[in-house]
Design an enzyme around this catalytic site. Sequence first.
Site, PDB file in Angstrom:
ATOM      1  CE  LYS A   1      -3.101   2.614   3.008  1.00 17.42           C
ATOM      2  NZ  LYS A   1      -3.808   2.627   4.306  1.00 17.42           N
TER       3      LYS A   1
ATOM      4  CG  ASP B   1      -8.047   3.989   2.121  1.00 20.26           C
ATOM      5  OD1 ASP B   1      -8.932   3.631   1.306  1.00 20.26           O
ATOM      6  OD2 ASP B   1      -8.021   5.138   2.611  1.00 20.26           O
TER       7      ASP B   1
END
Length: 230
Positions: free
Chosen positions: A134, A152
């Site tokens: 991420k 997210d």
Amino acid sequence: MTIPTEHDTSGLVNAGSEAAEALARQLMNAYPDATCTLDCSTPFQLLIATMLSAQTTDERVNRITPALFGEFPTALDLAQARRDTVEQIVRPLGFQHRRSGQIIATAQALCTEFGGEVPQSNKELEKLPGVGHKTANVVMGVCFGARALTVDTHVGRLSRRLGWTRATSVTRVEKDVTTLLAGVNWTKLSHVLIAHGRSVCTAQGPRCDECPVVDRCPKVGVVPWSGGGQ
């Protein structure tokens, strides 16, 4: 009977159709100014700020980064920092011992392996201490122009509500959405989904009457927000 796996997109409302990209583009047009909300001026600063944003909010990170980057603006500066000094700066975010150790170790790795510069590939970024997929996607998308979907909690939730995936794991959400929306700028889409998830399509309950894509959204699993709650 064939039981669909989490990664199977067959039968999803918007899977395999032009409707999915049309919905995505309509939503993106509604948030033309959506961008990364971490306040940073260099790839190094964005890398560190993104690492610090784990288990907290961008707003809270933005409160401490002026002091952090004022004292340690480069990888070399942070690599040579005293840990207790860094701990004191990041203390408001919680987990200060772990956070300070990770960002100092990352700065040291940047100096020893990459000449103090942030590498420009996911593979090399993800070798750095404390840097996951991420975080690497954020840096690659924002700093280096890569098409990178950052999954997210908002991106995952909205992708399911919009009928783009059934998945709950980050890697499978990313795979489903990028496969389905092959013609979309995934970096921009990430920012838009995050903005929409924070302001309208919230976890507590979406405000569908305020949604710019309410006419296209399949509202998968949606319980409308009633308002007025505590």
